[in-house]
Design an enzyme around this catalytic site. Structure first.
Site, short mmCIF file in Angstrom:
data_model
loop_
_atom_site.label_atom_id
_atom_site.label_comp_id
_atom_site.label_asym_id
_atom_site.label_seq_id
_atom_site.Cartn_x
_atom_site.Cartn_y
_atom_site.Cartn_z
N ASP A 114 0.64 -1.18 0.64
CA ASP A 114 0.10 -0.37 -0.19
C ASP A 114 1.15 0.92 -0.37
O ASP A 114 2.02 1.11 0.89
CB ASP A 114 -1.32 -0.11 1.06
CG ASP A 114 -1.89 1.05 1.46
OD1 ASP A 114 -3.16 0.63 1.16
OD2 ASP A 114 -1.33 2.10 1.64
N ILE A 115 0.58 2.33 -1.14
CA ILE A 115 1.07 3.20 -0.87
C ILE A 115 0.81 4.24 -0.23
O ILE A 115 -0.02 4.74 0.62
CB ILE A 115 1.20 4.12 -2.23
CG1 ILE A 115 1.41 3.11 -3.80
CG2 ILE A 115 1.86 5.48 -2.32
CD1 ILE A 115 0.75 3.97 -5.15
N ASN A 122 -2.26 13.03 -4.85
CA ASN A 122 -3.48 13.59 -5.39
C ASN A 122 -3.89 14.85 -4.93
O ASN A 122 -3.91 15.67 -5.35
CB ASN A 122 -4.72 12.73 -4.90
CG ASN A 122 -4.87 11.59 -6.36
OD1 ASN A 122 -4.76 11.15 -7.24
ND2 ASN A 122 -5.45 10.17 -5.53
N ASP A 131 -2.07 9.07 -10.57
CA ASP A 131 -2.88 8.08 -11.75
C ASP A 131 -0.96 7.57 -12.65
O ASP A 131 -0.37 6.77 -12.71
CB ASP A 131 -2.73 8.54 -13.31
CG ASP A 131 -4.54 8.21 -12.46
OD1 ASP A 131 -5.09 8.19 -11.17
OD2 ASP A 131 -5.67 8.85 -13.21
N GLU A 157 -4.93 1.97 -4.43
CA GLU A 157 -3.45 2.13 -4.04
C GLU A 157 -3.26 0.60 -3.44
O GLU A 157 -2.00 1.69 -2.71
CB GLU A 157 -3.31 3.76 -3.47
CG GLU A 157 -4.08 4.28 -2.49
CD GLU A 157 -3.97 3.51 -1.45
OE1 GLU A 157 -4.69 3.10 -0.53
OE2 GLU A 157 -2.46 3.92 -0.07
#
Ligand code: GH3
Ligand code: MG
Ligand code: MG
Length: 241
Positions: A114-115, A122, A131, A157
């Protein structure tokens, strides 16, 4: 004869009745073995052109149809942004991979990645930049795993990598390699107009008992991921089981 070929009926003798009979028999035999069309002598130029055109049109139509089917299959199993497998594909395969490994006494490990603080990417740089990060992230995952490993975009993500025939110790090395590959090189965003430091957290779990299922392994990897987040992110945490 190849499908798509156009056969010519045999040259016929002069007698019109005899000719008709032989010509029709040859045409019928031809159609039976896969001929798409035929012409009877004397050949009419316009008819020849019209029939050839029809055959070409049919062939192109068939090719388009086949391409569409191929494309639909790809769309059904891959994520369009990252080209990794999608969640549905992963879920439909993970069950049998786990069963196979359990019944053969082979190891299997799974990573949930997971980022970190992705929402701030964003918020700070725009959804397109987000993206870009997701696409580049997928590319780096792909470079870090083997052909038999299954990498998928599990959610926004969040990603899952399934590694058959891989025990916990080896999986931990792979996970650490991925973590480093993400953290050590900034991500280009907006066609190289900027770059960002990105880190990820990884939870790792392995097939532990014959009673383990896809769901229980995923759950343990998820809990390990939660600990990685809680302990400060940018780290790999292995499930204790
Ligand atoms: P944490 O370190 O705890 O993981 O924090 P986080 O900000 O990464 O976690 P959170 O779950 O709060 O945010 C995930 C964000 O991912 C929210 C959502 O806007 C974004 N996201 C999900 N899918 C996409 C996508 O396809 N494109 C982009 N650009 N953003 C996405
Ligand atoms: Mg996140
Ligand atoms: Mg998340």
């Amino acid at each position: 004869m190849q499908p798509g070929a156009v056969a010519r009926a045999h040259p016929q003798p002069a007698d019109p009745h005899h000719r008709r009979g032989r010509g029709q028999r040859a045409a019928a035999a031809g159609l039976e073995i896969g001929v798409n069309d035929y012409l009877v002598r004397p050949i009419d130029r316009n008819e020849l052109v019209a029939r050839a055109r029809t055959q070409i049109r049919k062939k192109r139509y068939g090719e388009r149809l086949r391409d569409n089917v191929q494309q639909s299959i790809e769309m059904a199993i891959t994520d369009s942004l990252t080209s990794l497998y999608n969640r549905r594909y992963m879920e439909s395969h993970l069950g049998s991979l786990v069963e196979q490994a359990a019944s053969r006494g082979k190891p299997l490990s799974l990573l949930v990645l997971d980022i970190d603080y992705f929402k701030s990417v964003n918020d700070g740089f725009g959804h397109d930049a987000g993206d870009d990060v997701l696409r580049e992230f997928a590319t780096r995952i792909r470079k870090s795993i083997r052909g038999i490993d299954l990498a998928c975009r599990y959610g926004g993500e969040e990603f899952v990598v399934v590694m058959p025939e891989t025990d916990m110790a080896v999986a931990a090395v792979v996970a650490e390699r991925i973590r480093r590959r993400i953290a050590s090189e900034p991500f280009q965003i907006n066609q190289g107009a900027g770059s960002l430091d990105v880190t990820i957290s990884i939870g790792l779990a392995a097939l532990a008992t014959v009673d383990d299922s896809a769901a229980t392994i995923l759950k343990r990897a998820d809990q390990a991921l939660y600990r990685a987040k809680r302990d400060g992110r940018n780290r790999v945490v292995a499930d204790a089981a």
